[in-house]
Enzyme design. Structure first.
Site: not given
Length: 322
Positions: A115, A139, A143
């Protein structure tokens, strides 16, 4: 055969369609906590969780898997801020379970769904792959951490890997066969279109005081069809030994939240109520890709380069589902 984890999800299901179009044999694995079985177009499907080591071992024994495309992850920035434990458990611990099963079974190629959230607040825009990585939310940190794990598994166990750093996935299958189905919905474009469809009363614009041209956040919207094509290209580059560790996937053009709302009004021809709201924790002001490395190395070029046709495919899918 290619194993697609999270194959019943939004991007996973579209990528399976492209893999099948490319002549690949595919098996999908998904626990259906967020995915939809009806979106999986390949005949081989395994329902289960990556945390289930025995299930993974059986799957790798049953199918002649040569490579993995790994989508299975939680993806909501606000939820990751509110519940980081959920994100570290699924995105990292369960991901490690997958990697360990691959190493044990001799499967040594993986394309990872990463991402643009790994970058955090950009110091330059558009963002190249060598931009500093300083994610602003759990988040994004999951990643980036998993990208580091892939590097270490590559050095020690010979795992060949490539990470694809998406900007904002949007749109639906141009053929109308599959599309975006989140519950609850977290992506901006379908949320705005749900207002147009009468499903929601209004859309909230989170943050109107960013240093952008109209004060709202800027994002690079990449059509899910183009993302799917990039995975097929990345898989080929990985198998040929020519893939870089990471590629940005975006169009190189950003749109503000207000521009997205106006585009949705234009495409649908309907009134869409939008109300201003405070910023959300963990949201950078602007994320726009420099996709030149993917274009150069993978021979990949996005076919949807402006917002209107992206929104149009999403709107056709939404009308079809209603």
């Amino acid at each position: 055969m290619i194993l697609v984890t999270g194959g019943a999800g939004y991007i996973g299901s579209h990528t399976i369609k492209e893999l099948l179009r490319d002549g690949q044999e595919v098996v999908a694995l998904d626990n259906l906590s967020a995915g939809h079985r009806e979106l999986v177009l390949c005949p081989e499907f395994v329902e289960g969780d990556l945390a289930d080591a025995a299930l993974l071992a059986r799957t790798f024994r049953r199918y002649p898997i040569e490579a993995v495309i790994h989508f299975a992850a939680h993806t909501s920035v606000p939820e990751s801020v509110a519940n980081p434990r959920k994100y570290y458990q699924n995105n990292i611990v369960s991901g490690l379970s997958l990697l360990d099963a691959m190493v044990e079974c001799g499967v040594n190629a993986i394309v990872f769904s990463s991402s643009a959230a790994v970058y955090g607040d950009p110091v330059r825009v558009p963002i190249p792959e060598d931009h500093p990585c300083a994610p602003k939310n759990p988040y994004g940190r999951t990643k980036l951490a998993f990208e580091g794990i892939l590097h270490d598994y590559g050095v020690t166990y010979g795992l060949r890997h490539v990470s694809l750093r998406y900007f904002n996935a949007a749109g639906s299958d141009p053929d109308g066969e599959i599309g975006e189905c989140h519950d609850p919905e977290t992506h901006l474009i379908p949320i705005v279109l749900e207002v147009a469809a009468g499903v929601r009363r209004e859309v909230q614009i989170f943050g109107t005081d960013y240093e952008t041209k109209d004060g709202t956040a800027v994002r690079d919207y990449i059509h899910v069809f183009d993302l799917a094509r990039a995975h097929v290209r990345a898989l080929g580059a990985l198998e040929g030994g020519t893939a870089a560790p990471a590629y940005n996937l975006g169009t190189g053009r950003g749109y503000t939240v207000r521009e997205v709302v106006e585009c949705c009004r234009r495409i649908t021809g309907r009134e869409i109520r939008a109300v201003d709201a405070p910023r959300r924790a963990g949201d950078p002001a602007a994320l726009v890709a420099d996709p030149s490395r993917a274009k150069r190395d993978l021979g990949w070029e996005p076919r949807f380069t402006t917002l209107d046709p992206i929104v149009a495919t999403a709107w056709r899918w939404m009308l079809r589902r209603r």
